[in-house]
Design a protein around this motif. Structure first.
Motif, PDB file in Angstrom:
ATOM      1  N   CYS A  15      44.000  20.585 -21.848  1.00 50.15           N
ATOM      2  CA  CYS A  15      43.750  21.258 -20.575  1.00 50.15           C
ATOM      3  C   CYS A  15      42.897  20.340 -19.693  1.00 50.15           C
ATOM      4  CB  CYS A  15      43.037  22.578 -20.818  1.00 50.15           C
ATOM      5  SG  CYS A  15      42.634  23.479 -19.314  1.00 50.15           S
ATOM      6  N   PRO A  16      43.301  20.114 -18.438  1.00 52.45           N
ATOM      7  CA  PRO A  16      42.522  19.226 -17.567  1.00 52.45           C
ATOM      8  C   PRO A  16      41.187  19.821 -17.104  1.00 52.45           C
ATOM      9  CG  PRO A  16      44.350  20.164 -16.361  1.00 52.45           C
ATOM     10  CD  PRO A  16      44.513  20.578 -17.788  1.00 52.45           C
ATOM     11  N   VAL A  17      41.006  21.129 -17.229  1.00 51.28           N
ATOM     12  CA  VAL A  17      39.772  21.773 -16.780  1.00 51.28           C
ATOM     13  C   VAL A  17      38.723  21.786 -17.883  1.00 51.28           C
ATOM     14  CG1 VAL A  17      38.759  23.912 -15.914  1.00 51.28           C
ATOM     15  CG2 VAL A  17      41.011  23.188 -15.115  1.00 51.28           C
ATOM     16  N   CYS A  18      39.077  22.335 -19.043  1.00 49.54           N
ATOM     17  CA  CYS A  18      38.095  22.475 -20.128  1.00 49.54           C
ATOM     18  C   CYS A  18      38.183  21.359 -21.176  1.00 49.54           C
ATOM     19  CB  CYS A  18      38.241  23.839 -20.792  1.00 49.54           C
ATOM     20  SG  CYS A  18      39.822  24.081 -21.644  1.00 49.54           S
ATOM     21  N   GLN A  19      39.183  20.497 -21.063  1.00 50.46           N
ATOM     22  CA  GLN A  19      39.370  19.364 -21.971  1.00 50.46           C
ATOM     23  C   GLN A  19      39.594  19.767 -23.423  1.00 50.46           C
ATOM     24  OE1 GLN A  19      39.705  16.181 -20.801  1.00 50.46           O
ATOM     25  NE2 GLN A  19      39.602  17.212 -18.825  1.00 50.46           N
ATOM     26  N   ARG A  20      40.073  20.984 -23.646  1.00 51.04           N
ATOM     27  CA  ARG A  20      40.374  21.442 -25.004  1.00 51.04           C
ATOM     28  C   ARG A  20      41.871  21.352 -25.258  1.00 51.04           C
ATOM     29  NH1 ARG A  20      36.974  27.081 -25.293  1.00 51.04           N
ATOM     30  NH2 ARG A  20      34.944  26.168 -24.901  1.00 51.04           N
ATOM     31  N   PRO A  21      42.250  21.052 -26.492  1.00 46.69           N
ATOM     32  CA  PRO A  21      43.680  21.042 -26.809  1.00 46.69           C
ATOM     33  C   PRO A  21      44.196  22.467 -26.964  1.00 46.69           C
ATOM     34  CG  PRO A  21      42.401  20.486 -28.745  1.00 46.69           C
ATOM     35  CD  PRO A  21      41.426  20.602 -27.613  1.00 46.69           C
ATOM     36  N   PHE A  22      45.433  22.692 -26.542  1.00 49.57           N
ATOM     37  CA  PHE A  22      46.069  23.989 -26.764  1.00 49.57           C
ATOM     38  C   PHE A  22      47.488  23.754 -27.252  1.00 49.57           C
ATOM     39  CE2 PHE A  22      46.771  22.926 -22.341  1.00 49.57           C
ATOM     40  CZ  PHE A  22      48.066  23.329 -22.054  1.00 49.57           C
ATOM     41  N   ALA A  23      47.961  24.666 -28.096  1.00 48.03           N
ATOM     42  CA  ALA A  23      49.246  24.507 -28.766  1.00 48.03           C
ATOM     43  C   ALA A  23      50.351  25.278 -28.049  1.00 48.03           C
ATOM     44  CB  ALA A  23      49.142  24.991 -30.210  1.00 48.03           C
ATOM     45  N   TRP A  24      51.565  24.869 -28.314  1.00 46.11           N
ATOM     46  CA  TRP A  24      52.769  25.513 -27.803  1.00 46.11           C
ATOM     47  C   TRP A  24      52.780  26.986 -28.188  1.00 46.11           C
ATOM     48  CZ3 TRP A  24      56.897  28.032 -30.059  1.00 46.11           C
ATOM     49  CH2 TRP A  24      58.072  28.097 -29.339  1.00 46.11           C
ATOM     50  N   ARG A  25      53.260  27.825 -27.290  1.00 39.75           N
ATOM     51  CA  ARG A  25      53.421  29.257 -27.570  1.00 39.75           C
ATOM     52  C   ARG A  25      54.848  29.661 -27.276  1.00 39.75           C
ATOM     53  NH1 ARG A  25      48.223  32.023 -24.568  1.00 39.75           N
ATOM     54  NH2 ARG A  25      46.631  30.817 -25.647  1.00 39.75           N
ATOM     55  N   LYS A  26      55.332  30.645 -27.982  1.00 33.97           N
ATOM     56  CA  LYS A  26      56.687  31.142 -27.792  1.00 33.97           C
ATOM     57  C   LYS A  26      56.914  31.554 -26.336  1.00 33.97           C
ATOM     58  CE  LYS A  26      60.689  32.774 -29.229  1.00 33.97           C
ATOM     59  NZ  LYS A  26      61.766  31.897 -29.624  1.00 33.97           N
ATOM     60  N   ARG A  27      55.896  32.116 -25.710  1.00 30.18           N
ATOM     61  CA  ARG A  27      55.973  32.568 -24.317  1.00 30.18           C
ATOM     62  C   ARG A  27      56.266  31.392 -23.371  1.00 30.18           C
ATOM     63  NH1 ARG A  27      50.667  35.434 -22.900  1.00 30.18           N
ATOM     64  NH2 ARG A  27      49.877  33.365 -23.316  1.00 30.18           N
ATOM     65  N   TRP A  28      55.855  30.179 -23.746  1.00 27.50           N
ATOM     66  CA  TRP A  28      56.043  29.002 -22.905  1.00 27.50           C
ATOM     67  C   TRP A  28      57.285  28.198 -23.282  1.00 27.50           C
ATOM     68  CZ3 TRP A  28      50.365  27.412 -24.036  1.00 27.50           C
ATOM     69  CH2 TRP A  28      49.495  28.190 -23.268  1.00 27.50           C
ATOM     70  N   GLU A  29      58.145  28.773 -24.096  1.00 28.67           N
ATOM     71  CA  GLU A  29      59.282  28.044 -24.633  1.00 28.67           C
ATOM     72  C   GLU A  29      60.173  27.432 -23.545  1.00 28.67           C
ATOM     73  OE1 GLU A  29      62.644  28.790 -28.052  1.00 28.67           O
ATOM     74  OE2 GLU A  29      61.860  30.516 -26.966  1.00 28.67           O
ATOM     75  N   ARG A  30      60.480  28.185 -22.502  1.00 30.61           N
ATOM     76  CA  ARG A  30      61.405  27.711 -21.472  1.00 30.61           C
ATOM     77  C   ARG A  30      60.786  26.693 -20.519  1.00 30.61           C
ATOM     78  NH1 ARG A  30      62.868  33.379 -19.700  1.00 30.61           N
ATOM     79  NH2 ARG A  30      63.509  34.233 -21.685  1.00 30.61           N
ATOM     80  N   ASN A  31      59.477  26.753 -20.306  1.00 32.01           N
ATOM     81  CA  ASN A  31      58.861  25.862 -19.317  1.00 32.01           C
ATOM     82  C   ASN A  31      57.648  25.112 -19.864  1.00 32.01           C
ATOM     83  OD1 ASN A  31      57.225  28.065 -19.482  1.00 32.01           O
ATOM     84  ND2 ASN A  31      56.992  28.376 -17.302  1.00 32.01           N
ATOM     85  N   TRP A  32      57.718  24.639 -21.082  1.00 29.26           N
ATOM     86  CA  TRP A  32      56.603  23.921 -21.701  1.00 29.26           C
ATOM     87  C   TRP A  32      56.234  22.676 -20.893  1.00 29.26           C
ATOM     88  CZ3 TRP A  32      52.509  24.196 -24.418  1.00 29.26           C
ATOM     89  CH2 TRP A  32      51.963  23.091 -25.076  1.00 29.26           C
TER      90      TRP A  32
END
Length: 47
Positions: A15-32
């Protein structure tokens, strides 16, 4: 027998704001490719 993929094997972004890594989610499948922020809070703070 477990189904799916282990969380450690999912694609991640930083994340460019908090600099934390985040993982893929099913909800983001179409527009990852278009997902930039990890949460709504970071999206609001980033603008």
């Amino acid at each position: 027998m477990p189904r799916g993929v282990a969380k450690r094997d999912l694609p991640t972004k930083t994340c460019p704001v908090c600099q934390r890594p985040f993982a893929w989610r099913k909800r983001w499948e179409r527009n990852w490719e278009k997902v930039i922020y990890c949460s709504d809070r970071c999206r609001r703070a980033g603008k």
